[in-house]
Design a protein around this motif. Sequence first.
Motif, short mmCIF file in Angstrom:
data_model
loop_
_atom_site.label_atom_id
_atom_site.label_comp_id
_atom_site.label_asym_id
_atom_site.label_seq_id
_atom_site.Cartn_x
_atom_site.Cartn_y
_atom_site.Cartn_z
N TYR A 284 45.06 3.61 -1.90
CA TYR A 284 46.09 3.55 -0.87
C TYR A 284 47.11 2.46 -1.18
O TYR A 284 48.31 2.63 -1.00
CB TYR A 284 45.46 3.30 0.50
N LEU A 285 46.62 1.32 -1.66
CA LEU A 285 47.52 0.22 -1.98
C LEU A 285 48.48 0.60 -3.10
O LEU A 285 49.67 0.27 -3.05
CB LEU A 285 46.72 -1.02 -2.37
N MET A 286 47.98 1.28 -4.12
CA MET A 286 48.87 1.67 -5.22
C MET A 286 49.94 2.65 -4.74
O MET A 286 51.10 2.55 -5.16
CB MET A 286 48.05 2.27 -6.36
N ARG A 287 49.58 3.56 -3.86
CA ARG A 287 50.58 4.50 -3.35
C ARG A 287 51.60 3.77 -2.47
O ARG A 287 52.81 4.01 -2.56
CB ARG A 287 49.90 5.64 -2.58
N GLU B 23 52.35 0.52 -2.60
CA GLU B 23 53.16 -0.37 -3.44
C GLU B 23 54.23 0.40 -4.22
O GLU B 23 55.32 -0.11 -4.47
CB GLU B 23 52.26 -1.12 -4.42
N THR B 24 53.92 1.64 -4.59
CA THR B 24 54.92 2.46 -5.28
C THR B 24 56.11 2.72 -4.37
O THR B 24 57.26 2.62 -4.79
CB THR B 24 54.29 3.79 -5.75
N LEU B 25 55.84 3.03 -3.11
CA LEU B 25 56.92 3.21 -2.14
C LEU B 25 57.70 1.92 -1.97
O LEU B 25 58.94 1.91 -1.92
CB LEU B 25 56.36 3.68 -0.80
N TYR B 26 56.97 0.81 -1.89
CA TYR B 26 57.61 -0.50 -1.68
C TYR B 26 58.53 -0.84 -2.85
O TYR B 26 59.68 -1.22 -2.66
CB TYR B 26 56.54 -1.57 -1.51
N HIS B 27 58.01 -0.72 -4.07
CA HIS B 27 58.82 -1.08 -5.24
C HIS B 27 60.01 -0.14 -5.42
O HIS B 27 61.02 -0.52 -6.01
CB HIS B 27 57.94 -1.07 -6.50
#
Length: 423
Positions: free
Chosen positions: A284-287, A289-293
């Motif tokens: 969940y964090l990787m998904r 963080e992808t949106l965030y970045h």
Amino acid sequence: MELWNSRKMGILNFFSSKDPEDYDRKGDALFETGAYGKAITEYERALEKLEKSSPWDDGYRQSLRDKISSCKEQLALEHENTATELMEAGHNDDAHQYVELALELTRDDQLKATLEQHLKQLAMTNIEGIQTTLPNFDMPHQEEEPEDATVDPQRDDEDFTALIGTLPEEIQESYRNYPAAFKTGYLALNQGDFELAAEHLFQAMQEIDDPQSYIPLELATACLNLAKYEEASRHAETFLQNHPDALPAYQLLCEIFWETKSFDRAETLLASLPEELAESVAGYLMRGETLYHAGKYVEAKAFYREFSKKYEWHEAIARALAKTHEALGERTNARYIYGEIMDQCRSCHTRIDPYLKQKYADLSFESGHNTSEVLELYLSLAQEIPQNAADCYQKISRIYSAQGNEVEAQRFQLISEKYQEKA
């Protein structure tokens, strides 16, 4: 930067939803063992579930509230005892945290009076201690003697053993059996010498020529830190072909894609996650963080909030959500979440990350919350992060000024200036 250690996250299976009674029973068991902080958490979860499932059940709701109150008083007494012991031992920063938490917990007037007296004593000690802990700015600077650059093989062996000590046993065994060049490269990687690390890790990879080895992952880490993104990606993807369930490889590739703004590649990678990893907190964090970045802050916020609604509270998700609120300029929400994380740390008797203190203090300061709590946080941060001491003392000065205490404001302004000159 060693992925198996610093970026390893617990892999969770599908998250389950419990009934209020389940949390209530767990809270009772924890209360009986004296784990009052954890018991409070379980009772509060029970209360939250009750509000959703049976909001009309006032009797059960009051029972849970009474249990929470009882736990808080017991925990407040424990914190007061701990604070007293810490004060006697001279650990005033730690003692202050316990006193503050006890004050938040208790409703007992007599205990409150005792705790307030502790705060006054600690405040006086902290202010007086600043004068004695300041460096002697008038003394001429003495050059530090250079460290002995002689290589100590025994020390290297000890450092290597310590570094791999937290890895799974089978990985430790592999690392111990790799060529000598691997140990040199691995130590260099963890010491931040990425050029040396890449050179020796590449040499070690050529020497053993084993497609199942973990060396490509470590080499990819060194290349990432050298901004050699294509090379890092190639090594990480090679590793992933032979270890498709290795979480650190996905995390490393995501970092590469974020750095190169290859967000489509990151999304494609995450879509290929094995089911267990996809449903883990790390997934969940990787998904998110992808949106965030990618600058999709509104989508990232909705994503993290949806997680929080469906599953239990998780610190890593809370941190990510707070950071996203900041990116959106929603500082009040971010401040509230950082404060909530700090409260969770206090309730579990764990040390509060200075980063959290800094975030909470800065957001409070910027929004005009010139309180004694924020002042005390900056006093603590000045000791915990010495390189930020000048800024912390400057803000302490401004807080005192806002409170109308110009004498202390001027004193801390001078202290801040001394630290700036020393820097």
